[in-house]
Design a protein around this motif. Sequence first.
Motif, PDB file in Angstrom:
ATOM      1  N   THR A   1      -7.079  17.125 -15.248  1.00  0.00           N
ATOM      2  CA  THR A   1      -6.639  18.409 -14.726  1.00  0.00           C
ATOM      3  C   THR A   1      -7.865  19.281 -14.524  1.00  0.00           C
ATOM      4  OG1 THR A   1      -6.409  19.582 -16.833  1.00  0.00           O
ATOM      5  CG2 THR A   1      -4.581  18.138 -16.156  1.00  0.00           C
ATOM      6  N   ASN A   2      -7.652  20.532 -14.159  1.00  0.00           N
ATOM      7  CA  ASN A   2      -8.760  21.478 -14.131  1.00  0.00           C
ATOM      8  C   ASN A   2      -9.282  21.673 -15.558  1.00  0.00           C
ATOM      9  OD1 ASN A   2      -8.487  21.807 -11.362  1.00  0.00           O
ATOM     10  ND2 ASN A   2      -7.102  23.542 -11.567  1.00  0.00           N
ATOM     11  N   PRO A   3     -10.550  22.060 -15.706  1.00  0.00           N
ATOM     12  CA  PRO A   3     -11.150  22.125 -17.044  1.00  0.00           C
ATOM     13  C   PRO A   3     -10.717  23.340 -17.861  1.00  0.00           C
ATOM     14  CG  PRO A   3     -12.735  22.814 -15.405  1.00  0.00           C
ATOM     15  CD  PRO A   3     -11.513  22.340 -14.643  1.00  0.00           C
ATOM     16  N   ASN A   4     -10.943  23.227 -19.178  1.00  0.00           N
ATOM     17  CA  ASN A   4     -10.693  24.365 -20.068  1.00  0.00           C
ATOM     18  C   ASN A   4     -11.901  24.694 -20.953  1.00  0.00           C
ATOM     19  OD1 ASN A   4     -10.429  22.051 -21.612  1.00  0.00           O
ATOM     20  ND2 ASN A   4      -8.747  22.832 -22.857  1.00  0.00           N
TER      21      ASN A   4
ATOM     22  N   ALA B   1      -3.759  28.050 -14.793  1.00  0.00           N
ATOM     23  CA  ALA B   1      -3.995  29.235 -13.968  1.00  0.00           C
ATOM     24  C   ALA B   1      -3.186  30.420 -14.481  1.00  0.00           C
ATOM     25  CB  ALA B   1      -3.649  28.929 -12.513  1.00  0.00           C
TER      26      ALA B   1
ATOM     27  N   GLY C   1      -8.890  27.522 -15.538  1.00  0.00           N
ATOM     28  CA  GLY C   1      -9.256  26.264 -14.900  1.00  0.00           C
ATOM     29  C   GLY C   1     -10.334  26.401 -13.842  1.00  0.00           C
ATOM     30  N   LYS C   2     -10.995  27.545 -13.761  1.00  0.00           N
ATOM     31  CA  LYS C   2     -11.968  27.818 -12.699  1.00  0.00           C
ATOM     32  C   LYS C   2     -13.384  27.476 -13.156  1.00  0.00           C
ATOM     33  CE  LYS C   2      -9.057  31.548 -10.889  1.00  0.00           C
ATOM     34  NZ  LYS C   2      -8.977  33.016 -10.583  1.00  0.00           N
ATOM     35  N   TRP C   3     -13.815  26.275 -12.806  1.00  0.00           N
ATOM     36  CA  TRP C   3     -15.140  25.792 -13.212  1.00  0.00           C
ATOM     37  C   TRP C   3     -16.213  26.413 -12.321  1.00  0.00           C
ATOM     38  CZ3 TRP C   3     -17.740  23.457 -16.920  1.00  0.00           C
ATOM     39  CH2 TRP C   3     -18.989  22.894 -16.623  1.00  0.00           C
TER      40      TRP C   3
ATOM     41  N   ASN D   1      -2.248  22.180 -14.148  1.00  0.00           N
ATOM     42  CA  ASN D   1      -3.158  23.063 -13.412  1.00  0.00           C
ATOM     43  C   ASN D   1      -2.526  24.428 -13.152  1.00  0.00           C
ATOM     44  OD1 ASN D   1      -5.270  21.254 -13.274  1.00  0.00           O
ATOM     45  ND2 ASN D   1      -4.653  20.422 -11.290  1.00  0.00           N
TER      46      ASN D   1
ATOM     47  N   ALA E   1     -11.670  18.609 -19.961  1.00  0.00           N
ATOM     48  CA  ALA E   1     -10.367  18.883 -19.353  1.00  0.00           C
ATOM     49  C   ALA E   1      -9.284  18.032 -19.988  1.00  0.00           C
ATOM     50  CB  ALA E   1     -10.418  18.614 -17.847  1.00  0.00           C
TER      51      ALA E   1
ATOM     52  N   ARG F   1      -0.018  16.434 -13.710  1.00  0.00           N
ATOM     53  CA  ARG F   1      -1.351  17.020 -13.498  1.00  0.00           C
ATOM     54  C   ARG F   1      -1.242  18.376 -12.820  1.00  0.00           C
ATOM     55  NH1 ARG F   1      -4.730  14.861  -8.648  1.00  0.00           N
ATOM     56  NH2 ARG F   1      -3.229  16.314  -7.702  1.00  0.00           N
ATOM     57  N   ASP F   2      -0.435  18.451 -11.760  1.00  0.00           N
ATOM     58  CA  ASP F   2      -0.308  19.710 -11.025  1.00  0.00           C
ATOM     59  C   ASP F   2       0.385  20.782 -11.870  1.00  0.00           C
ATOM     60  OD1 ASP F   2      -1.544  18.464  -8.931  1.00  0.00           O
ATOM     61  OD2 ASP F   2       0.259  18.265  -7.692  1.00  0.00           O
TER      62      ASP F   2
END
Length: 297
Positions: A138-141, A259, A293-295, A255, A240, A251-252
Motif C-alpha cells: 500500500t502507500n507508506p506510513n 489518506a 500515505g504521501k511519500w 490507501n 508500508a 490494497r485500495d
Amino acid sequence: MKLGTALIFPLLAAGILVGCGNSDAPKQATKEATPAPAKEAAPSAGYLDKIKARDKLVVGVFSDKPPFGFVDEQGNYVGFDTDIAKRFAKDLLGDEKKVEFVVVEPASRIPFLQSDKVDLILANMTVTPERAEAVDFTNPNLRVAVQAIVPEGSPVQKLDDLADKTIIVTAGTTADLWLTQNRPNWKLVKFEKNSESLQALANGRGDAYAQDNLVLFSWAKQNPGYRVLADKLGNEAPIAPAVKRGNIELRDWVNTELAKLGEEQFLLKLYDQYVRKELADGTDPKSVIVEGGKWEG
C-alpha cells in the motif's frame, strides 16, 4: 534518514500470542523460508465482503519490535503498527476488537500473505523491488534507513571496517537482504527474531548488528556502551503495509483509509503516544512518519 540525533525505542522481549488485542492463548507462528515471487494473484473482487462475513480482520504483526509491535506486561498487543490495525478493524467492521493478530517474523511475513494466513501485514516491512514482486504494498506510513551498531570500544568506524568481522542480522530483514546482495563475502550470523539478534550482540556473538536504524538507536539508549555507525546500507526507504499480490480491493481500501487518517493526523497521534518520548529533542516527526500515505523522497 534525517533524524538529527539518535532515535531511541525501548526493547521489550515479548511472548508470542494470537488474539484480538488482549491476553488470548499463545500461538507460535510457523517459520518459513524466504519466498519466491508470487505465482498466483489473489482475487481482487469481493475480498472486503469476505472479511465482513468473517467479522474479523487478520493482521500479521511483530511481538518483539517496539514501538511498532510488541506485547505489554498484561499480554496486550500494542504499538504503532498494532494500533493502526485496530483502527482499520474499527473503520471496516465497526469495532477495533474485531482484529486477530498473528505474530510473524521478518522471514515469514511474505509467506503468510501468500498462504492466506493473514489478510494484511503491518510489521514494519520496508518496500524493496524484490518484495514488490511477491506482494502488493500500500502507500507508506513510515520511513527508515538501515545502519549498523557496534560496541563503544570497537575499532570499527565505518561500514567497510566490518569486512573481516562477524555481523549479526535478523533473517529476512532489509539488512540481511542488502548485505547478502552487496557484500556476499562478509560473514553473517542470522537469528529469527530481533530480540534474539540484540541478545547475541550483548553476548558478544558478533562484532556488529545491522538493522533498521530506529531499532538500533533504541538499543543504544537503553544499553549504554554502543554506538550506531553513520554509514547507511542503501538509501532511505518507505515502510508500508502489504497485502497478497493481486488483492487490489484491500490494497485500495487501505490507501483510502491512510489518506482519511492523514486528515486527522492519526499517525502523528500514534507518534506522540509511542515514539516522541523516546526520540532526541527537536526531532521532526516527518523524518519518521508518512502521514496520509504521501511519500516525499
